[in-house]
Write a protein that holds these residues in place. Structure first.
Motif, PDB file in Angstrom:
ATOM      1  N   TRP A 246       0.842  -1.202   0.000  1.00  0.00           N
ATOM      2  CA  TRP A 246       0.000   0.000   0.000  1.00  0.00           C
ATOM      3  C   TRP A 246       0.876   1.251   0.000  1.00  0.00           C
ATOM      4  O   TRP A 246       0.677   2.173  -0.806  1.00  0.00           O
ATOM      5  N   ALA A 247       1.873   1.253   0.874  1.00  0.00           N
ATOM      6  CA  ALA A 247       2.780   2.400   0.955  1.00  0.00           C
ATOM      7  C   ALA A 247       3.530   2.618  -0.361  1.00  0.00           C
ATOM      8  O   ALA A 247       3.740   3.760  -0.789  1.00  0.00           O
ATOM      9  N   SER A 248       3.911   1.531  -1.023  1.00  0.00           N
ATOM     10  CA  SER A 248       4.632   1.658  -2.295  1.00  0.00           C
ATOM     11  C   SER A 248       3.793   2.377  -3.340  1.00  0.00           C
ATOM     12  O   SER A 248       4.304   3.209  -4.104  1.00  0.00           O
ATOM     13  N   LEU A 249       2.489   2.078  -3.374  1.00  0.00           N
ATOM     14  CA  LEU A 249       1.601   2.747  -4.318  1.00  0.00           C
ATOM     15  C   LEU A 249       1.442   4.223  -3.974  1.00  0.00           C
ATOM     16  O   LEU A 249       1.405   5.081  -4.864  1.00  0.00           O
ATOM     17  N   VAL A 250       1.335   4.527  -2.697  1.00  0.00           N
ATOM     18  CA  VAL A 250       1.230   5.927  -2.262  1.00  0.00           C
ATOM     19  C   VAL A 250       2.491   6.700  -2.639  1.00  0.00           C
ATOM     20  O   VAL A 250       2.431   7.800  -3.205  1.00  0.00           O
ATOM     21  N   VAL A 251       3.643   6.117  -2.350  1.00  0.00           N
ATOM     22  CA  VAL A 251       4.919   6.783  -2.651  1.00  0.00           C
ATOM     23  C   VAL A 251       5.089   6.978  -4.151  1.00  0.00           C
ATOM     24  O   VAL A 251       5.569   8.027  -4.603  1.00  0.00           O
ATOM     25  N   GLU A 252       4.686   5.990  -4.934  1.00  0.00           N
ATOM     26  CA  GLU A 252       4.760   6.109  -6.401  1.00  0.00           C
ATOM     27  C   GLU A 252       3.968   7.314  -6.890  1.00  0.00           C
ATOM     28  O   GLU A 252       4.432   8.066  -7.760  1.00  0.00           O
ATOM     29  N   GLN A 253       2.788   7.521  -6.329  1.00  0.00           N
ATOM     30  CA  GLN A 253       1.965   8.666  -6.723  1.00  0.00           C
ATOM     31  C   GLN A 253       2.582   9.986  -6.267  1.00  0.00           C
ATOM     32  O   GLN A 253       2.527  10.982  -6.981  1.00  0.00           O
ATOM     33  N   ILE A 254       3.153  10.007  -5.083  1.00  0.00           N
ATOM     34  CA  ILE A 254       3.748  11.244  -4.559  1.00  0.00           C
ATOM     35  C   ILE A 254       4.970  11.649  -5.385  1.00  0.00           C
ATOM     36  O   ILE A 254       5.077  12.779  -5.847  1.00  0.00           O
ATOM     37  N   VAL A 255       5.878  10.690  -5.587  1.00  0.00           N
ATOM     38  CA  VAL A 255       7.126  11.009  -6.291  1.00  0.00           C
ATOM     39  C   VAL A 255       6.863  11.281  -7.769  1.00  0.00           C
ATOM     40  O   VAL A 255       7.490  12.159  -8.368  1.00  0.00           O
TER      41      VAL A 255
END
Length: 264
Positions: A246-255
């Protein structure tokens, strides 16, 4: 829809199963750990995670293993972050909306004037209650409007409802019924997000729906057995592997989104 008619016929069974699940499922505590803080001396991003027990990290022992901690850890090579978590077991869209409306400016999380990115996780407790999909969507839209007005975020990352039809703790036909209901809510939520982004005109897309790719990499296991491996011991909340994904998907969107790291 066909499942509506079947669910109505099965209503007495579904109610009894729901009551039994509530009575027999162990109640896991929210994890220990900091919910407000910053990484590095000059944070380049302000982040708010908002929602229910999953947002709070129920299912793991410490916030470092939960969504907040995993997002911070994965962002650390790229960005310093001002972070805050406002989440509570049992929270619904309605109760969260009311909390933001009623909070005063002294609140350490909701009293802040701005967040660059807001991640929401709300809907499971709505699904398991009697709220209709139409009413839930109105509440979601009211929440999004308030978040935009109150915090002027650049991104709002809306977490889709999890696949309740794969939750090991739920017996059939309750699992089937809640799974169908979750699919309906997600479909309508995606339509709402598309409409809200279209209303932005030529501006950068502000809303993104985050859907966990729960693919079973072990074909010898059934999906239920796989979910037992990656979920918490109660068979209802995420385990550490799900929080990490879940965190990986969030970080992908942020970066990769509108928040661009500044040179340091």
């Amino acid at each position: 829809m066909l499942y509506h008619g079947i669910s109505i016929m099965l209503a007495p069974v579904l109610v009894l199963q729901g009551l039994k699940v509530r009575r027999t499922t162990p109640r896991l505590a929210e994890p220990e750990g900091e919910r407000v803080g910053q990484t590095g001396p000059n944070p380049q991003l302000s982040l708010l995670i908002l929602g229910d027990s999953a947002a709070a990290g129920v299912g793991v022992a410490n916030q470092s293993q939960a969504l907040l901690g995993q997002v911070i850890e994965q962002l650390s090579p790229t960005l310093n972050v001002n972070y805050a978590l406002f989440a509570k077991t049992g929270a619904t869209t309605s109760t969260t909306l009311q909390a933001i409306q009623q909070i005063d400016t002294d609140h350490p999380v909701l009293g802040q004037g701005h967040y660059d990115v807001i991640v929401t996780s709300l809907g499971v407790n709505d699904i398991t209650s009697s709220v209709s999909c139409d009413k839930w969507l109105l509440q979601q839209q009211a929440l999004f409007t308030l978040l935009k007005e109150r915090y002027t975020p650049k991104q709002i990352l809306v977490t889709a409802l999890p696949p309740l039809g794969l939750f090991p703790v739920l017996p059939n036909p309750l699992r089937w019924s809640l799974g169908k209901r979750a699919n309906q809510f997600n479909h309508r939520l995606q339509q709402l997000i598309l409409k809200l982004n279209q209303q932005q005109g030529n501006q950068t897309r502000q809303f993104t729906m985050i859907t966990l790719p729960l693919d079973n990499p072990q074909p010898e296991l059934t999906m239920l057995d796989f979910m037992r491996q990656v979920m918490a011991s109660d068979g209802f909340h995420p385990g550490a592997p799900i929080y990490n994904a879940w965190a990986s998907l969030v970080v992908e969107q942020i970066v990769g989104g509108v928040v661009v790291p500044r040179c340091v």
